[in-house]
Write an enzyme that holds these catalytic residues in place. Sequence first.
Site, PDB file in Angstrom:
ATOM      1  N   ALA A   1       0.896  -3.782  10.785  1.00 41.71           N
ATOM      2  CA  ALA A   1       1.024  -2.467  11.683  1.00 41.71           C
ATOM      3  C   ALA A   1      -0.558  -2.227  11.810  1.00 41.71           C
ATOM      4  O   ALA A   1      -1.590  -2.898  11.173  1.00 41.71           O
ATOM      5  CB  ALA A   1       1.504  -1.339  10.832  1.00 41.71           C
ATOM      6  N   SER A   2      -0.815  -1.452  12.942  1.00 41.48           N
ATOM      7  CA  SER A   2      -2.157  -1.239  13.584  1.00 41.48           C
ATOM      8  C   SER A   2      -2.957  -0.389  12.552  1.00 41.48           C
ATOM      9  O   SER A   2      -4.142  -0.324  12.381  1.00 41.48           O
ATOM     10  CB  SER A   2      -2.056  -0.553  14.876  1.00 41.48           C
ATOM     11  OG  SER A   2      -1.436  -1.631  15.772  1.00 41.48           O
ATOM     12  N   THR A   3      -2.244   0.810  12.006  1.00 36.34           N
ATOM     13  CA  THR A   3      -3.118   1.820  11.040  1.00 36.34           C
ATOM     14  C   THR A   3      -2.459   1.966   9.897  1.00 36.34           C
ATOM     15  O   THR A   3      -1.261   1.605   9.755  1.00 36.34           O
ATOM     16  CB  THR A   3      -2.976   2.964  11.844  1.00 36.34           C
ATOM     17  OG1 THR A   3      -1.739   3.546  11.941  1.00 36.34           O
ATOM     18  CG2 THR A   3      -3.592   2.742  13.383  1.00 36.34           C
TER      19      THR A   3
ATOM     20  N   GLN B   1       0.768   3.582   9.559  1.00 36.44           N
ATOM     21  CA  GLN B   1       2.213   2.932  10.106  1.00 36.44           C
ATOM     22  C   GLN B   1       2.694   2.128   8.966  1.00 36.44           C
ATOM     23  O   GLN B   1       1.815   1.586   8.241  1.00 36.44           O
ATOM     24  CB  GLN B   1       1.970   2.069  11.122  1.00 36.44           C
ATOM     25  CG  GLN B   1       1.522   2.863  12.587  1.00 36.44           C
ATOM     26  CD  GLN B   1       1.196   2.160  13.665  1.00 36.44           C
ATOM     27  OE1 GLN B   1       0.469   1.253  13.396  1.00 36.44           O
ATOM     28  NE2 GLN B   1       1.471   2.644  15.006  1.00 36.44           N
TER      29      GLN B   1
END
Length: 210
Positions: free
Chosen positions: A9-11, A14
Site C-alpha cells: 500500500a502506498s501510505t 492504508q
Amino acid sequence: MFLRGYLRASTKEQDAQRARADLERFAADRGISVAAWYVENESGTKLARPELFRLLSDCRPGDRLLVEQVDRLSRLKDDDWKRLRAELAAKDVRVVALDLPTSWQLAAPSDEFTARMFSAINDMMLDVLAAVARKDYDDRRRRQTQGIARAQNEGRYKGRPEDKSRNNAIVNMLKSGQSWNEIQAGTGCSRSTLARLARRLKVGAKDGAD
C-alpha cells in the site's frame, strides 16, 4: 517452485494486507500454498522497496511472485521498470497477478512448451499493464495539480490543515536539542516539515530577542 505473496500500500494509513485473503483464495483454488508473505507501505513509484527486494533475494529460480494487481508491483517510470524486469529475469521469477489472466497458468506446473508460451504472452502484457499503471499515476497527479491551481486562482485552496499538536511537539524537540533523525524516527514527519518548523523557531527566537 515457491509462490511468494507481495502486498503493498502506498501510505501507512492504508492497509497493505487488504488483498491477502483474495491471494490466499487464488492459491488455494489451485492447490498451492503461499510460501511467504512480503508486506510494505511504500509508493509503487519507488524502485527501492525493502520488502520487494527481500522477496527477490529469497527467491530461487522458477519461483512465482504473486500480487493482486500489476500496479501493486509497479507504478514505475520506464527506466526503473526495465531495471525491475531485469532483476526478475535474472532470478528467473515470474509474476502472477489476479488482474492478469494470462499469468494464472504460471501458478501451476506445466510442460515446457506451455510454460514458454504463457511466459512470452505474460511478459508482453506485464509491460502493457505497468505502462498503464504509470500513466494512471501521472494523470491523477496532473489532475490534482490542475485542481489545486484552479482552486488557488479562485481563492478556495487553503492547503492541508496544520497538525498543530504534532508540530508543537516537534518544536519542543528541536528546542531540547534532539537531532533531526531522532525527531523523524519519533514522529514520522518529513524533512521539509522539519526544515519549515526549524525556520519558524529561528524567526521566533529573533522576534523574542527584539
